[in-house]
Motif scaffolding. Sequence first.
Motif, mmCIF file in Angstrom:
data_model
loop_
_atom_site.group_PDB
_atom_site.id
_atom_site.type_symbol
_atom_site.label_atom_id
_atom_site.label_comp_id
_atom_site.label_asym_id
_atom_site.label_seq_id
_atom_site.Cartn_x
_atom_site.Cartn_y
_atom_site.Cartn_z
ATOM 1 N N GLY A 158 42.331 -1.141 9.777
ATOM 2 C CA GLY A 158 42.503 -0.680 8.402
ATOM 3 C C GLY A 158 41.467 -1.311 7.501
ATOM 4 O O GLY A 158 40.417 -1.764 7.947
ATOM 5 N N GLN A 159 41.771 -1.351 6.217
ATOM 6 C CA GLN A 159 40.876 -2.007 5.283
ATOM 7 C C GLN A 159 41.623 -3.124 4.579
ATOM 8 O O GLN A 159 42.860 -3.111 4.509
ATOM 9 N N ASP A 160 40.866 -4.085 4.060
ATOM 10 C CA ASP A 160 41.455 -5.133 3.239
ATOM 11 C C ASP A 160 41.646 -4.537 1.848
ATOM 12 O O ASP A 160 40.676 -4.293 1.127
ATOM 13 N N GLU A 161 42.886 -4.278 1.474
ATOM 14 C CA GLU A 161 43.166 -3.521 0.259
ATOM 15 C C GLU A 161 42.762 -4.274 -1.009
ATOM 16 O O GLU A 161 42.349 -3.665 -1.997
ATOM 17 N N THR A 162 42.865 -5.589 -0.987
ATOM 18 C CA THR A 162 42.456 -6.367 -2.160
ATOM 19 C C THR A 162 40.958 -6.254 -2.369
ATOM 20 O O THR A 162 40.481 -6.048 -3.499
ATOM 21 N N ILE A 163 40.198 -6.382 -1.289
ATOM 22 C CA ILE A 163 38.737 -6.251 -1.385
ATOM 23 C C ILE A 163 38.357 -4.844 -1.844
ATOM 24 O O ILE A 163 37.474 -4.659 -2.689
ATOM 25 N N LEU A 266 40.864 10.293 0.819
ATOM 26 C CA LEU A 266 40.258 11.616 0.757
ATOM 27 C C LEU A 266 41.146 12.676 1.405
ATOM 28 O O LEU A 266 42.033 12.358 2.182
ATOM 29 N N ASN A 267 40.888 13.912 1.061
ATOM 30 C CA ASN A 267 41.248 15.073 1.867
ATOM 31 C C ASN A 267 40.265 16.166 1.491
ATOM 32 O O ASN A 267 39.391 15.959 0.633
ATOM 33 N N LYS A 268 40.362 17.332 2.111
ATOM 34 C CA LYS A 268 39.346 18.355 1.875
ATOM 35 C C LYS A 268 39.366 18.873 0.442
ATOM 36 O O LYS A 268 38.316 19.217 -0.112
ATOM 37 N N GLU A 269 40.555 18.936 -0.175
ATOM 38 C CA GLU A 269 40.617 19.378 -1.570
ATOM 39 C C GLU A 269 39.953 18.365 -2.501
ATOM 40 O O GLU A 269 39.310 18.727 -3.473
ATOM 41 N N LEU A 270 40.096 17.083 -2.164
ATOM 42 C CA LEU A 270 39.533 16.051 -3.019
ATOM 43 C C LEU A 270 38.009 16.056 -2.982
ATOM 44 O O LEU A 270 37.359 15.847 -4.010
ATOM 45 N N GLU A 280 35.662 11.223 -10.230
ATOM 46 C CA GLU A 280 34.421 10.447 -10.171
ATOM 47 C C GLU A 280 34.033 10.085 -8.748
ATOM 48 O O GLU A 280 32.907 10.334 -8.309
ATOM 49 N N PHE A 281 34.954 9.448 -8.041
ATOM 50 C CA PHE A 281 34.667 8.996 -6.690
ATOM 51 C C PHE A 281 35.970 8.646 -5.980
ATOM 52 O O PHE A 281 37.029 8.541 -6.608
ATOM 53 N N ALA A 282 35.866 8.475 -4.670
ATOM 54 C CA ALA A 282 37.008 8.047 -3.860
ATOM 55 C C ALA A 282 36.586 6.878 -2.986
ATOM 56 O O ALA A 282 35.422 6.756 -2.598
ATOM 57 N N VAL A 283 37.545 6.020 -2.683
ATOM 58 C CA VAL A 283 37.335 4.935 -1.729
ATOM 59 C C VAL A 283 37.934 5.389 -0.399
ATOM 60 O O VAL A 283 39.135 5.616 -0.294
ATOM 61 N N ASP A 284 37.098 5.524 0.599
ATOM 62 C CA ASP A 284 37.519 6.071 1.891
ATOM 63 C C ASP A 284 37.781 4.949 2.882
ATOM 64 O O ASP A 284 36.935 4.081 3.093
ATOM 65 N N GLN A 285 38.967 4.967 3.524
ATOM 66 C CA GLN A 285 39.294 3.973 4.543
ATOM 67 C C GLN A 285 39.306 4.564 5.952
ATOM 68 O O GLN A 285 39.691 3.891 6.908
ATOM 69 N N GLN A 286 38.876 5.820 6.082
ATOM 70 C CA GLN A 286 38.780 6.506 7.366
ATOM 71 C C GLN A 286 40.105 6.512 8.150
ATOM 72 O O GLN A 286 40.225 5.887 9.206
ATOM 73 N N GLY A 318 37.191 0.442 6.429
ATOM 74 C CA GLY A 318 36.741 0.718 5.076
ATOM 75 C C GLY A 318 36.634 -0.594 4.331
ATOM 76 O O GLY A 318 36.879 -1.657 4.907
ATOM 77 N N PRO A 319 36.262 -0.543 3.033
ATOM 78 C CA PRO A 319 36.124 0.654 2.197
ATOM 79 C C PRO A 319 34.690 1.190 2.142
ATOM 80 O O PRO A 319 33.733 0.459 2.378
ATOM 81 N N ALA A 320 34.586 2.477 1.818
ATOM 82 C CA ALA A 320 33.309 3.118 1.552
ATOM 83 C C ALA A 320 33.499 4.082 0.389
ATOM 84 O O ALA A 320 34.525 4.762 0.309
ATOM 85 N N PHE A 321 32.514 4.137 -0.509
ATOM 86 C CA PHE A 321 32.601 5.034 -1.661
ATOM 87 C C PHE A 321 32.081 6.420 -1.309
ATOM 88 O O PHE A 321 31.059 6.567 -0.635
#
Length: 339
Positions: A158-163, A266-270, A280-286, A318-321
Amino acid sequence: MNRSLNPRSRRLPSVVAVAAAAALVLAGCSSGSGGKEAEEGGADASAGKAGTPQMTVAMVTHAVPGDTFWDIIRKGAEAAAAKDNVELIYSNDPNAANQANLVQNAIDQKVDGIAVTLAKPDAMKDVIAKAQKAGIPVVGFNGGVDDWKDQGLLEYFGQDETIAGEALGKRLGESGAKHAVCVIQEQGHVALEARCAGVKKGFPGETENLYVNGSDMPSVKSTITAKLKQDDSIDEVVTLGAPFALTAVQSVDDAGSKAKVATFDLNKELTGAIEKGDIEFAVDQQPYLQGYLSVDSLWLYKNNGNYMGGGEQPVLTGPAFVDKSNVTSVAEFAAKGTR
């Protein structure tokens, strides 16, 4: 669980753990020709499927019905299961006590491995201990990055949610935002709370949390709308999931607000909303990768004794913008349900 293979007794330096994880991911996804690999119990690539005996893996999540994020996780898990000759038993319940009962059901079925989310780790502690006592390896993913080691899980994906939250907060500050509201769809969910705490830490402006009922989207919409009407100084709405971001866009319009919307996941609509400039943007955790690695790691552990992260480090997805500068390259995968 076979304690001779317990990674708790093998503390590896983090650099070595990351390198090992990378090598294992490549090995797990390899589709090279069969030969020696197949003879030694590895994937029978010539058939496109592992030549190992079928094993059963239970995946138990805290997913709320209708949240498309979890469809992506499940799709990744199903892809790994198909490759690894795994029978996948998927179940979910947002209620922590019910989720624990689902884990108990998996134990009773004598599955070969369990992949579980720790959104509310205290509620899962006892049943995870029961799984381990029964000799069933357990991996964590998506929620519980701060708790998985304490509960003796084999690995975490997963991702470190705080980071991740802190990175989002810094980006909002760089964009000139002054007052952000962070929308939490499930109170007490450790990962969601950590995201908003991270936003507060990274954002130089004013932040506040807004709790909504994530299982009732009309209520989510009306709550955000009312908040924006009440306080016109809010210039940024941060949501913690794609469906909530799309709903927040509607709330901004209904409230006549000038606030912008940024989100996690993310999803396809987003991706379409990012392309249009509505978000503006999304943070993707795959999430696809989280589901895939959770199942694949249990296959690797059972058949090869492999584990990722050296037993001490989480495997970060993740995270990735994702923003207008790169959303086109992501959108094709989102449309397939893999991002």
